[in-house]
Each structure stands twice: as structure tokens, then as C-alpha cells.
Design a protein around this motif. Sequence first.
Motif, mmCIF file in Angstrom:
data_model
loop_
_atom_site.group_PDB
_atom_site.id
_atom_site.type_symbol
_atom_site.label_atom_id
_atom_site.label_comp_id
_atom_site.label_asym_id
_atom_site.label_seq_id
_atom_site.Cartn_x
_atom_site.Cartn_y
_atom_site.Cartn_z
ATOM 1 N N ASN A 41 -15.429 52.447 -26.949
ATOM 2 C CA ASN A 41 -15.348 53.181 -25.576
ATOM 3 C C ASN A 41 -15.857 52.072 -24.536
ATOM 4 O OD1 ASN A 41 -14.520 55.736 -26.691
ATOM 5 N ND2 ASN A 41 -16.519 56.284 -27.143
ATOM 6 N N TYR A 42 -14.930 52.090 -23.305
ATOM 7 C CA TYR A 42 -15.190 51.391 -22.356
ATOM 8 C C TYR A 42 -15.579 52.116 -21.265
ATOM 9 C CZ TYR A 42 -14.277 48.435 -18.133
ATOM 10 O OH TYR A 42 -14.407 47.791 -16.926
ATOM 11 N N SER A 43 -16.906 51.545 -20.636
ATOM 12 C CA SER A 43 -17.421 52.216 -19.472
ATOM 13 C C SER A 43 -18.269 51.137 -18.554
ATOM 14 C CB SER A 43 -18.302 53.310 -19.881
ATOM 15 O OG SER A 43 -19.118 53.914 -18.758
ATOM 16 N N LYS A 44 -18.105 51.026 -17.339
ATOM 17 C CA LYS A 44 -18.623 50.006 -16.557
ATOM 18 C C LYS A 44 -20.199 50.442 -16.451
ATOM 19 C CE LYS A 44 -14.525 48.960 -13.662
ATOM 20 N NZ LYS A 44 -14.161 49.032 -12.374
ATOM 21 N N ARG A 45 -20.519 51.334 -16.495
ATOM 22 C CA ARG A 45 -22.017 51.942 -16.687
ATOM 23 C C ARG A 45 -22.512 51.832 -17.785
ATOM 24 N NH1 ARG A 45 -23.040 57.404 -14.637
ATOM 25 N NH2 ARG A 45 -25.196 56.619 -14.363
ATOM 26 N N ILE A 46 -21.801 51.781 -18.943
ATOM 27 C CA ILE A 46 -22.436 51.653 -20.450
ATOM 28 C C ILE A 46 -23.165 52.692 -20.444
ATOM 29 C CG2 ILE A 46 -23.697 49.787 -22.036
ATOM 30 C CD1 ILE A 46 -21.394 48.792 -20.329
ATOM 31 N N ALA A 47 -22.638 53.767 -20.753
ATOM 32 C CA ALA A 47 -23.381 55.217 -20.901
ATOM 33 C C ALA A 47 -23.797 55.488 -22.526
ATOM 34 C CB ALA A 47 -22.539 56.273 -20.286
ATOM 35 N N ASN A 119 -16.936 41.568 -13.044
ATOM 36 C CA ASN A 119 -15.446 41.527 -12.747
ATOM 37 C C ASN A 119 -14.646 42.366 -13.529
ATOM 38 O OD1 ASN A 119 -13.444 40.934 -11.157
ATOM 39 N ND2 ASN A 119 -12.897 39.052 -12.207
ATOM 40 N N GLY A 120 -15.113 43.550 -13.804
ATOM 41 C CA GLY A 120 -14.627 44.524 -14.699
ATOM 42 C C GLY A 120 -14.758 44.357 -16.508
ATOM 43 N N TRP A 121 -15.581 43.116 -16.715
ATOM 44 C CA TRP A 121 -15.789 43.023 -18.191
ATOM 45 C C TRP A 121 -17.303 43.568 -18.368
ATOM 46 C CZ3 TRP A 121 -12.395 41.280 -21.967
ATOM 47 C CH2 TRP A 121 -11.331 41.080 -21.590
ATOM 48 N N VAL A 122 -17.589 43.859 -19.770
ATOM 49 C CA VAL A 122 -18.945 44.219 -19.933
ATOM 50 C C VAL A 122 -19.080 43.521 -21.239
ATOM 51 C CG1 VAL A 122 -20.072 46.046 -21.074
ATOM 52 C CG2 VAL A 122 -18.735 46.632 -19.381
ATOM 53 N N ALA A 177 -17.219 40.771 -25.464
ATOM 54 C CA ALA A 177 -16.846 41.335 -24.266
ATOM 55 C C ALA A 177 -15.774 42.166 -24.076
ATOM 56 C CB ALA A 177 -16.212 39.934 -23.564
ATOM 57 N N LEU A 178 -15.848 43.242 -23.338
ATOM 58 C CA LEU A 178 -14.812 44.462 -23.379
ATOM 59 C C LEU A 178 -14.551 44.851 -21.970
ATOM 60 C CD1 LEU A 178 -13.942 47.157 -25.007
ATOM 61 C CD2 LEU A 178 -16.244 48.024 -24.394
ATOM 62 N N SER A 179 -13.097 45.100 -21.780
ATOM 63 C CA SER A 179 -12.755 45.696 -20.417
ATOM 64 C C SER A 179 -11.769 46.899 -21.001
ATOM 65 C CB SER A 179 -11.697 44.543 -20.008
ATOM 66 O OG SER A 179 -10.445 44.553 -20.753
ATOM 67 N N GLY A 180 -11.246 47.399 -19.946
ATOM 68 C CA GLY A 180 -10.333 48.411 -20.200
ATOM 69 C C GLY A 180 -9.345 48.430 -20.966
ATOM 70 N N LYS A 181 -8.718 47.105 -21.468
ATOM 71 C CA LYS A 181 -7.700 46.949 -22.081
ATOM 72 C C LYS A 181 -8.015 45.887 -23.188
ATOM 73 C CE LYS A 181 -4.372 47.162 -18.259
ATOM 74 N NZ LYS A 181 -3.356 46.574 -17.643
#
Length: 325
Positions: A41-47, A119-122, A177-181
Motif C-alpha cells: 500500500n502506498y501512502s505519503k504519510r506512511i500510516a 518528491n512523491g517517493w517513500v 523505494a515506493l511511489s503510487g505506481k
Amino acid sequence: MRLFHHLFTLILFVAVIYRADAQGCSDAGFCTMGAMKPDQNYSKRIAIKLRSIEFNYYKGTSLLTAVIQAATIDFNLGINDYSAFQIKLPYMWISGNLGEEAGPGDISLSYTRHLKTYNGWVVNGTLGTKIPTGDSNETVNNENTIDPETGIQVNSPIHMYYQPSLGSYDAIAGISALSGKWLFATGIQIALTKNNNQFTWNGFPSYPDQEYVRSHDRGIELKRGIDVMFRVERNWRFTNFNFSLGALPIYRITKDEAILPGTDERGKLPNTTGLALSVLGSFGYHFDVNNSIKIIQGIKLVDRDFNPDGLTRDDVLSISYVYKF
């Protein structure tokens, strides 16, 4: 009616892919731990503190006749917004021409930490271990273990393909390294100890194909070589479902060690390094914010010729139900 339609679509999808020739993770399980796990699962907040539990069923055929099945409970326990523990508890049952075996599989423990968002990557990192539930020397007694001269049926250690436990303590590390895609991940697994497997061909004197059994007599007190994996995955996400395509190369960079056949000496086993490469596909359906299902399957492209650890699979399908608290 809408829910029934979605369920019917899922069942049809499973029925189709179940007949495909495929291979899942060819290693000892570290490619599904923490930051290296597929379909994250992708989340910028890393929930991460949204805790979850996953029930997984797995079935695979091996390069021998063994069919391996496993039921796994996967717990994700959040510590804070940036850290989480993962615990995987499998139960395995294996059957094939040499016999049948069942029991708890090795326990996987990992700690995953969010390292950076840019920049959109976790970016996440994982440290973990695998703890053996046995010494990998389970035995069977059946028609294949009867001594043809005395008629006595004996208990014989069975091949690694049939063992629920790999019998070794392992150290694991990885980063992703994870983004939305996209998902890019790499990891390493090191067996710290040898197991106690004592399988030899003469333990199955009544098996009709003795040459077949002899060809796999090379894993006594095995210590696996070091595995390095790399995962690349493209995900397409929609309101209620997602699917992904990716590749999973795993390279064994050092040779396995074992008692050399016909001797009492340990040594490096030839032809035990090399690449195992699979192309993977997944499909996920989200019934609501709490309940979802995942299906993962892979198609084998490249495999090592010699696998005394019994980890290589031919036909693999993994189905999971996930509940988020």
C-alpha cells in the motif's frame, strides 16, 4: 448484485490463473518480508499504525514430485507512524512419491522503518530474521523405506523438498523505494547455521527409480548460500481494485555447503550458485476500507539447475485475505 458480480469475477480470475505454469519466490521467503513485500500500500504519510492481519494460502509443485501447501498468518504491528513489526507464522503440508510430511514452517520476524519521503517517493528499510521450527530432518516410513533383503520397514530422513522447516537461523536485510505506481526493492538473506538433514538415497531402497533418488542425494547437513534479490513492480490502482506486473530476480552468490556425498567431510557443492528469475502478476480487490483480497502468481523464466535446499517451485499460486484494523 454488484457485490455478487465482483465475487464472481474474482472466482473466475482465480480459476484461470490456477492453470498457469508459474513460480513464486524461489528463496527462503525473504522476498515477502517488510520493505521487499509485493503489492504494498502506498501512502505519503506512511500510516503504518493502521494494523493489519493477513491470511494466506499457498500451493506449489516442485522440481521433484512433491506438492507443497502452506497456510500463513501474517501480522503487521504498528509502533508509530514510521515503524512496524511483521510476524509470519506458516503451517505446511507436503506430499509426493517419497512420502508425506506436515508441520509448522519457519517463523519470520522483521522490523521496517520509514527512512525518507522525497518528491512523491517513500523509502523504507527492513531488518529481519527467520527462526527454524525444526532441524529439517523429519522422517517417514512407508513402502519405499522397506529393506528388500530383510523386509524391515525403517524410518528414513526425507528430502529437503518435503521438510516443513529449513532448519537454519537466517539474517535478512532490505530496502525499497515506493511511489503510487512503482516499487523497487532489494534485499539479502544469509543462512547463519546449517541444518541437520540426513537424507540419502539408501534410505529409500524400495523406491522404483533409484537413479532419480540418487540424483538428489547432496544436501546432508546443508548450509544454504547467500541470496540477493531485486524486485521491480508497476502497479495500477483504481477505486476498488488494483493490479501489478513485475520481475523478481534472485541470485545465489555463494555456493551451498554440505557433507560431500560418500565422505564425512564438508565442502562447497558445485552448481549451486546462479539466477532464478520470475515474472510476477498480482490482483487485489478492496471490498471496503477494512477487507481486501490479493492474488499473486509468477511465471518462471530462469532457474538454477541444482537445488539441494528444495526451494524451487514450478507451479505457484498465492491467495490472501487482508483485514485492516
